[in-house]
Design a protein around this motif. Structure first.
Motif, PDB file in Angstrom:
ATOM      1  N   GLU A 259       6.933  -0.042   1.219  1.00  0.00           N
ATOM      2  CA  GLU A 259       7.216   1.459   1.997  1.00  0.00           C
ATOM      3  C   GLU A 259       5.712   2.129   1.623  1.00  0.00           C
ATOM      4  O   GLU A 259       5.702   3.146   2.333  1.00  0.00           O
ATOM      5  CB  GLU A 259       8.330   2.091   1.240  1.00  0.00           C
ATOM      6  CG  GLU A 259       8.125   2.185  -0.187  1.00  0.00           C
ATOM      7  CD  GLU A 259       8.814   1.151  -0.954  1.00  0.00           C
ATOM      8  OE1 GLU A 259       9.431   0.191  -0.586  1.00  0.00           O
ATOM      9  OE2 GLU A 259       8.221   0.936  -2.217  1.00  0.00           O
ATOM     10  N   SER A 260       4.978   1.544   0.769  1.00  0.00           N
ATOM     11  CA  SER A 260       3.654   2.325   0.662  1.00  0.00           C
ATOM     12  C   SER A 260       2.715   2.195   1.738  1.00  0.00           C
ATOM     13  O   SER A 260       2.082   3.085   1.910  1.00  0.00           O
ATOM     14  CB  SER A 260       3.079   1.890  -0.622  1.00  0.00           C
ATOM     15  OG  SER A 260       2.448   0.539  -0.326  1.00  0.00           O
ATOM     16  N   THR A 262       3.524   3.446   4.328  1.00  0.00           N
ATOM     17  CA  THR A 262       3.839   4.595   5.498  1.00  0.00           C
ATOM     18  C   THR A 262       2.794   5.483   5.447  1.00  0.00           C
ATOM     19  O   THR A 262       2.353   5.979   6.535  1.00  0.00           O
ATOM     20  CB  THR A 262       5.035   5.340   4.594  1.00  0.00           C
ATOM     21  OG1 THR A 262       6.078   4.468   4.537  1.00  0.00           O
ATOM     22  CG2 THR A 262       5.449   6.783   5.423  1.00  0.00           C
ATOM     23  N   LEU A 263       1.917   5.561   4.474  1.00  0.00           N
ATOM     24  CA  LEU A 263       0.840   6.677   4.442  1.00  0.00           C
ATOM     25  C   LEU A 263      -0.094   6.285   5.626  1.00  0.00           C
ATOM     26  O   LEU A 263      -0.992   6.843   6.312  1.00  0.00           O
ATOM     27  CB  LEU A 263       0.296   6.883   2.957  1.00  0.00           C
ATOM     28  CG  LEU A 263       1.092   7.811   2.264  1.00  0.00           C
ATOM     29  CD1 LEU A 263       0.634   7.779   0.844  1.00  0.00           C
ATOM     30  CD2 LEU A 263       1.317   9.166   2.620  1.00  0.00           C
ATOM     31  N   ALA A 293      11.896   6.054  -3.050  1.00  0.00           N
ATOM     32  CA  ALA A 293      10.200   5.728  -2.983  1.00  0.00           C
ATOM     33  C   ALA A 293       9.844   5.948  -1.530  1.00  0.00           C
ATOM     34  O   ALA A 293       8.832   6.349  -1.299  1.00  0.00           O
ATOM     35  CB  ALA A 293      10.122   4.273  -3.392  1.00  0.00           C
ATOM     36  N   ALA A 294      10.778   5.624  -0.489  1.00  0.00           N
ATOM     37  CA  ALA A 294      10.243   5.750   0.847  1.00  0.00           C
ATOM     38  C   ALA A 294      10.087   6.912   1.209  1.00  0.00           C
ATOM     39  O   ALA A 294       8.992   7.476   1.991  1.00  0.00           O
ATOM     40  CB  ALA A 294      11.250   4.949   1.758  1.00  0.00           C
ATOM     41  N   TYR A 297       6.859   8.775  -0.320  1.00  0.00           N
ATOM     42  CA  TYR A 297       5.601   7.990   0.792  1.00  0.00           C
ATOM     43  C   TYR A 297       5.504   8.773   1.651  1.00  0.00           C
ATOM     44  O   TYR A 297       4.767   8.386   2.549  1.00  0.00           O
ATOM     45  CB  TYR A 297       5.603   6.603   0.775  1.00  0.00           C
ATOM     46  CG  TYR A 297       5.189   5.941  -0.537  1.00  0.00           C
ATOM     47  CD1 TYR A 297       3.791   5.933  -0.939  1.00  0.00           C
ATOM     48  CD2 TYR A 297       5.994   5.162  -1.294  1.00  0.00           C
ATOM     49  CE1 TYR A 297       3.306   5.287  -2.082  1.00  0.00           C
ATOM     50  CE2 TYR A 297       5.309   4.569  -2.309  1.00  0.00           C
ATOM     51  CZ  TYR A 297       4.102   4.610  -2.692  1.00  0.00           C
ATOM     52  OH  TYR A 297       3.727   3.901  -3.768  1.00  0.00           O
ATOM     53  N   ALA A 341       7.635  15.528  -0.372  1.00  0.00           N
ATOM     54  CA  ALA A 341       6.562  14.643   0.093  1.00  0.00           C
ATOM     55  C   ALA A 341       5.687  15.357   1.014  1.00  0.00           C
ATOM     56  O   ALA A 341       4.500  15.005   1.052  1.00  0.00           O
ATOM     57  CB  ALA A 341       7.209  13.317   0.425  1.00  0.00           C
TER      58      ALA A 341
END
Ligand code: PEP
Ligand code: MN
Length: 351
Positions: A259-260, A262-263, A293-294, A297, A341
């Motif tokens: 999921e990281s 995403t950025l 977490a998603a 991010y 976020a």
């Protein structure tokens, strides 16, 4: 940018570069330093064939791309401010939740309908339900076209938009004809370029959403973005990118959570990112944390396998589906985290 093997190209080497460049409608601009020279490509350098021709020259060490290889998916494209609707949400901007069975049991319509009403009640924006399933073993249940009727009935009765996976042209055609709202291209099909083109061709006039999963065999994120480019290039820009875990390297997780990325995706493209934590961690008790977490991010949404009675489910549901009450809590919490976020998103990731 062309980096030569030696500090400076000879006149005949430079001529050879220029000849190739002119075939592709670009120019070469030498930049001479004290120790070394490098050679800029002026013009559109997105052609892979151009780069291959240049990299094939024995006096070229490497060619570094400055422009992204994707023209339509990039933030420089005219689509940069494109928005995609999921239920009554607009992405990017809002946060969407797509939830429902991994697999619809064709023999148990009542159970899918029960889940459908329950995910609606829990606050989901779109209903998922697998009709045809990509299974590792040919002896496992492969899904059943009859389940499409159940999915359509669930849409009719709940008023929710629906998402299902298609793996070939026949399934695609059936779903487009039935006006399925969102087509999922799974991790196994994400590298099937002909299918991606067919999806784009058949949906260019329908506005159908396409949820494109990241294949576990994809390397750099540009490979994922280029897969989406195949669909968009045929005329349908309604593509959502879905990280769903990559090759398993962490014992205990079904796949390696990703999921990281995403950025990175949001910095490089305008397409909304909808993360699938269910297939990423692969265990119901881990799914809520992966959802948070998603959202943390900066994802624009999540896709969660949800079942009113996971023990009685088929496909992945017994092991990784959450129940509707857990979903309701996830919906509340992820919406809050999504709002927080947004404050931390890098400028380049906002459109
Ligand atoms: C699914 O969503 O049920 C599925 C099979 O996903 P993936 O293609 O990510 O494995
Ligand atoms: Mn599944």
């Amino acid at each position: 940018m062309i980096i030569p093997l030696h500090p400076r190209l000879t006149d005949s080497e430079l001529k050879e570069l220029e000849a190739i460049a002119s075939e592709f409608g670009v120019r070469i601009q030498p930049i001479h330093g004290i120790e070394r020279s490098i050679y800029a490509i002026l013009g559109d350098e997105t052609s892979q064939d151009l780069l291959n021709r240049l990299e094939g020259l024995e006096f070229v060490e490497r060619v570094d791309r400055i422009q992204a290889p994707y023209k339509l998916m990039s933030r420089e494209s005219k689509l940069n401010h494109h928005r995609i609707r999921v239920g009554d949400k607009q992405l990017p901007g809002d946060f969407c939740v797509i939830a429902g069975h991994c697999t619809i049991d064709p023999k148990n319509k009542a159970m899918f309908l029960e889940t459908a009403f329950a995910v609606k009640e829990a606050g989901a924006d779109m209903l998922r339900g697998g009709v045809w399933k990509p299974r590792t073993s040919p002896h496992s249940f492969q899904g059943d076209a009859k389940s499409l009727d159940i999915l359509l009935e669930a849409r009719e009765r709940t008023g929710m938009q629906i998402n299902t996976e298609v793996m070939d042209f026949e399934q695609l055609k059936l779903c487009v004809d039935a006006k399925v709202d969102s087509l999922q291209i799974g991790a196994r099909s994400a590298l099937n370029y002909r299918l991606l083109q067919q999806v784009g061709e058949l949906t260019k006039s329908t506005g159908t959403r396409v949820l494109l999963k990241r294949s576990m065999h994809m390397g750099p994120v540009s490979e994922f973005i280029l897969a989406a480019e195949y669909i968009v290039a045929q005329g349908n820009p309604n593509v959502m990118l879905c990280p769903r875990g990559t090759v398993p390297t962490i014992e205990g997780f079904r796949n390696s959570p990703d999921e990281s990325i995403t950025l990175l995706l949001k910095e490089r493209t305008w397409a909304p990112v909808v993360v699938d934590p269910s297939h990423s961690v692969g265990k119901a008790v881990y799914v809520p944390s992966a959802c948070l977490a998603a959202a943390g991010y900066g994802a624009d949404g999540i896709l969660i396998e949800t079942h009113c009675n996971p023990k009685k489910g088929v496909g992945d549901d017994p092991k990784q589906a959450v129940t509707p009450d857990v979903l309701a809590q996830i919906v509340r919490d992820t919406r809050q985290i999504h709002a927080m976020a947004a404050r931390y998103l890098p400028k380049a990731a906002v459109s």
